[in-house]
Design an enzyme around this catalytic site. Sequence first.
Site, PDB file in Angstrom:
ATOM      1  CG  HIS A 129      68.179  49.961  41.221  1.00  0.00           C
ATOM      2  ND1 HIS A 129      69.282  49.858  40.405  1.00  0.00           N
ATOM      3  CD2 HIS A 129      67.120  49.600  40.451  1.00  0.00           C
ATOM      4  CE1 HIS A 129      68.910  49.461  39.198  1.00  0.00           C
ATOM      5  NE2 HIS A 129      67.605  49.296  39.213  1.00  0.00           N
ATOM      6  CG  PHE A 375      67.271  57.429  34.573  1.00  0.00           C
ATOM      7  CD1 PHE A 375      68.346  58.185  34.128  1.00  0.00           C
ATOM      8  CD2 PHE A 375      66.194  57.246  33.719  1.00  0.00           C
ATOM      9  CE1 PHE A 375      68.337  58.763  32.870  1.00  0.00           C
ATOM     10  CE2 PHE A 375      66.181  57.822  32.450  1.00  0.00           C
ATOM     11  CZ  PHE A 375      67.254  58.572  32.024  1.00  0.00           C
ATOM     12  CB  CYS A 376      69.584  53.804  40.018  1.00  0.00           C
ATOM     13  SG  CYS A 376      71.382  53.912  39.945  1.00  0.00           S
ATOM     14  CB  ALA A 377      64.429  53.230  37.966  1.00  0.00           C
TER      15      ALA A 377
END
Length: 453
Positions: A129, A375-377
């Site tokens: 992100h 995982f901020c993805a």
Amino acid sequence: MSVSTAAADQSLCTPLPVLGRDVTVPLVTGGEVTYAALDYAASAPALQRVWDDVAAYAPYYGSVHRGAGYLSQLSTDLFENSRVTVAEFLGCRADDQVIFTRSTTDSLNLLAAVLPADCEVFVFETEHHASLLPWRDARVTYLNAPRTPGEAVRTLESALADRDPYGPALVCVTGASNVTGELWPVRELAAAAHAHGARIVLDAAQLAPHHPVDIRDLDVDWVAFSGHKLYAPFGSGVLAGRADWLQASEPYLAGGGASRKVARRADGGVDVEWHDSAARHEAGSPNVIGVYSIASACKALTEAGFDSLVAREQYLIGKVRDGLAAVPEVKVLSLFGDDAPRVGVISFVVDGWNSSHFAAALSAEYGIGVRDGLFCAHPLVRTLLGSDPQSQGECGAPEAAPGEKSLNAIRVSFGAGTPDEHVERFVRAVTELVRDGARWNYRTEDGRCVPAV
């Protein structure tokens, strides 16, 4: 490199000393164990060398660029010499600028703030992100997840060929995935970008701690990374690269340090002349200790030698991958396939297990720290898990209770400070949990799975 081959290689270096290597944590089953920090992809432990360097400097702390006293002059020299060290670490060109920021996220938001008018940004949905989201004021083309490095290059070339050839454009790409650890074809993507008149920024947050990053060799226009993933303390980052867009824009933050001259006008307003140097985007009192810690980490990794560090990490990757492959219930996530080169970041799911439950059991029963979630993805993980990449999800643990399926994954990550015992304990723990189940009861509290007491 196979485990058997690497085990016989006596040239492998020993782990670099890091803080916390002797910390013990309690187990719910009784007793204590040395903590196995296997969440390097989120934040790597600080190198002991870095901490010692910072401690040695701390008594000489002084204001930077603003003081005539000895400590201020010393701190200013240390700050600017750190800039030189980072430039050397990244192989910067003579006219490149090194700007100190708070993090990779801050670095890429800074770059987003200085884009020329009508700039179009191209970014794969596979990005963290930090590099997926900053481009809110630009025209953004999001590219679908490729399944081979060659497909990544072809996808970018096709997208760039369809754009207005006369407008500015920027490509943003990761060097190593924070989900799969796979290396991206940065040099080939840079060539494709430049062939179509675009520039390229490399998110090196996961690459720089594991592999050498050379701006000239990769032929990228900018590099961004964070100190806390490079074995330095929290709170500092870097944006390094071409100066022209940076100099042509308004400062990222307005304030002292960014301004060269400020004067009142006759009409009561204020005229400002901004610096053309990196100071233009470093307003306010800088994080001198954070900057120095990044420079110290750069020196430590360079002196240790990336060839040795990479060889040992590949040995650890082999241990983990061989161990997980021996457990049929485990599925390792990958975009480019099992043979793709990668750094020490591996994500997986376990049949019959909720990811938060599994991570909680690793921690509570084995003293192993990993990460679970998206995982901020989010688009990437959902694509890898076979769900809709457009659906929304929360960072961190799922709402599902222990035993319930969740569209999340478990990530194990390691690096220069990881001893063999940590990955061996991890492999043993995965095997035992899948075979025997958890030895403790767990419950969901505030969205996280925790041991029941």
